[in-house]
Design a protein around this motif. Sequence first.
Motif, PDB file in Angstrom:
ATOM      1  N   ASP A   1       0.821  -1.220   0.000  1.00 24.91           N
ATOM      2  CA  ASP A   1       0.000   0.000   0.000  1.00 24.91           C
ATOM      3  C   ASP A   1       0.853   1.268   0.000  1.00 24.91           C
ATOM      4  O   ASP A   1       0.333   2.377   0.135  1.00 24.91           O
ATOM      5  CB  ASP A   1      -0.940   0.010   1.219  1.00 24.91           C
ATOM      6  N   GLY A   2       2.155   1.118  -0.123  1.00 24.91           N
ATOM      7  CA  GLY A   2       3.034   2.288  -0.198  1.00 24.91           C
ATOM      8  C   GLY A   2       3.517   2.800   1.139  1.00 24.91           C
ATOM      9  O   GLY A   2       4.263   3.772   1.206  1.00 24.91           O
ATOM     10  N   THR A   3       3.113   2.156   2.222  1.00 23.81           N
ATOM     11  CA  THR A   3       3.541   2.594   3.558  1.00 23.81           C
ATOM     12  C   THR A   3       4.899   1.985   3.876  1.00 23.81           C
ATOM     13  O   THR A   3       5.086   0.779   3.688  1.00 23.81           O
ATOM     14  CB  THR A   3       2.530   2.131   4.622  1.00 23.81           C
ATOM     15  N   PRO A   4       5.839   2.777   4.338  1.00 21.60           N
ATOM     16  CA  PRO A   4       7.111   2.188   4.772  1.00 21.60           C
ATOM     17  C   PRO A   4       6.868   1.190   5.905  1.00 21.60           C
ATOM     18  O   PRO A   4       6.011   1.411   6.758  1.00 21.60           O
ATOM     19  CB  PRO A   4       7.924   3.393   5.275  1.00 21.60           C
TER      20      PRO A   4
ATOM     21  N   LEU B   1       1.549   1.670  12.969  1.00 22.53           N
ATOM     22  CA  LEU B   1       0.095   1.729  12.769  1.00 22.53           C
ATOM     23  C   LEU B   1      -0.569   0.427  13.220  1.00 22.53           C
ATOM     24  O   LEU B   1      -1.687   0.437  13.749  1.00 22.53           O
ATOM     25  CB  LEU B   1      -0.213   1.974  11.280  1.00 22.53           C
TER      26      LEU B   1
ATOM     27  N   GLU C   1       7.036   9.727  10.170  1.00 23.67           N
ATOM     28  CA  GLU C   1       6.588   9.762   8.764  1.00 23.67           C
ATOM     29  C   GLU C   1       7.217  10.928   8.029  1.00 23.67           C
ATOM     30  O   GLU C   1       7.634  10.792   6.872  1.00 23.67           O
ATOM     31  CB  GLU C   1       5.068   9.903   8.707  1.00 23.67           C
TER      32      GLU C   1
END
Lengths: 240, 426
Positions: free
Chosen positions: B375-378, B385, B417
């Motif tokens: 999903d593009g989240t590091p 999260l 972030e």
Amino acid sequence: MGRRLRVWMAIALLAVSGASLLLLPTQNARACGFSLPAPNARALYLAMAERALDDDDALLATRSLGFVTLGSSAAAGDDPLIELRRTTIASKLAVRAATNHQLAATSASTGRHAGAVTPPPTPQELKAATKALRAVAQTRQRSPRSLTDLAEALALDPAGHAEAKTILEDLARRDLITSAFGWAALARLRAAQGDVVATRAALSRCAQMTRTADVCQAKTGAEPVPHTPPPGQLGRPAAS
Amino acid sequence: MRHWLVWLSCLAWLASLLGCDQTDSTTTAATTTNTSGDVTRGRQLLVDYQCGRCHDARFAKIDDGGDKACLGCHTAIIEGRADLPPRHAWPRDDERERAQHWDEHLVNMRYAPSLRGPATLMRPEWLVEFLRRPHDIRPRLGASMPRLALSEQDARDMVAAMIDGERVEPFFADQAIADYRRALPPMPAGAVKAGRALFIEKGCASCHSFSGVLESSEAIPDRRLSRAMTLAPDLRHTRERYRPMLLVPWLLDPRYHKPDASMPTLPLNYAEARHLAAFVMQAPLAEIAAAPTPARLPLLQREVRYDEVHREVFGEVCVHCHSEPDLELGDGGPGYSGGFGYVARNVSFASYEAVFGGRLGDDGRFTSLFELRPDGTPWLVAVLLARQREQRGEYGPLKGMPLGFPAVSPEQLQLVESWIAQGRLR
């Protein structure tokens, strides 16, 4: 056996039993207090040396490293982890000194390098440092940090360029180059092959990872890369 | 005369062989074993998963000189029993200053429930589920049970080991025993109302919250609270946790069932204990709205550099479990060197370079902490999260971080972030 002797034997047995209650080890140290270890002074100096090395402050790094063995009452090999760390830092110091001298020589005409502050290592010392870093990489399960350090050393010798580039390109692909010096070494290797775009990319990453201007230089004569990305290039990953 | 002296001496010598033994050795005829789990395997699992890091338990000893007995050390500091090293070579701080300094830094892990005794009071199926999906039941305790890589059988075996050999029989031998061998007997009319009055009169609310029944102020971990107040569970969960028939005996004498219980023995007669039990088990529970998802703050426009992120997040939260073994007496913490049943992942937050060193996978390869997920989240942001979701009861494949601690604040997450988005500036 006389009555008096038997009485004395009984008293002696009682005394021994009582003493054993005090002397026997406890099975649960929690009931009997905790003693925290004193801060490891050598570890503290090692950490100081590493921070100085990361800031390209060779003099402070050398002095801090000197304190690691100063005053130590034990043989150097008594703490293998401390010794491994000390070897790593000492080898990196030699490599950085050699790098700074090369860069200073290259940039002499442009004045873009402040110059090296520690004398360069001899070829034998550099060879020994590279060998030590290779051994460290093996011990450290070829961790990204140890490989970055090894590649930085290999990049100083033309005979090691191919291996250094293989290591660094693989780490770069996986976003695992752990120091600005590693990116700078990759930039110089890419520059040597004439890949200007890739060189700039590596220099840009280098600039993000250091506070010292002199670190991020490559032989193409590319313009100095700014330390921070230009405004407006902050991005957010896609929402989860 | 001479004979009794000799016999007395022999008995004293035999007694001396027992030493300073802290293990529970009392078992009565009224013990129980849980046959749905393997006790022997469970005892080994209690050691393998290092339950002794936090919990005092019979079969979960950490035999390494105490370095990994985290709570043991913390308790010693709180109680002033620890032999603390000086912080400075010169001028040397005095013992009181030293103790105060260490005590001030103990915020979240000041206490943990021991595993001695309570397993027999609880429903085994609840314990199994709790081990696999831990959730917060003690609102004043900042830390919570970490999420371990346990299979259901592992959990069953561990519960069996916890129960094995513990006393379960209520201590009074009268008609009450016959009553409580069955399920909770029907309560007389008005028992719940009478129990509520007793709950307030006896001061139970000074330690226990009872969400959904009684209003209470927001429970905030406070390092000044006593052990009893810190560990007191939210009674909302009691009807799931406890065996109904054993709540009354517990109320009448907690320390009979759990020798190190923090709960005091209240002046209660049998009828009062029954009324209190009725209130706790049968008072209507209002629905508790799920905690809202913390707002995900926008990226900061100002420059964020590593020093700030380390000061506010990595050094504050992460480094206690993710450090460098070279600098920490050979143990980089469970997040680096392995622990709690997890293998070594070599993840360190001790320095800027260390953060870029990635994590070691099962295949022996390292992957970056900043690798983008589908999903593009590091990855690093994703695990932070995930911890927020775990605190709402949502358990996904990704283990949330920090393990067993409250999720980082929205501001801390924003800082991380922003730092990543800006290129992870030094």
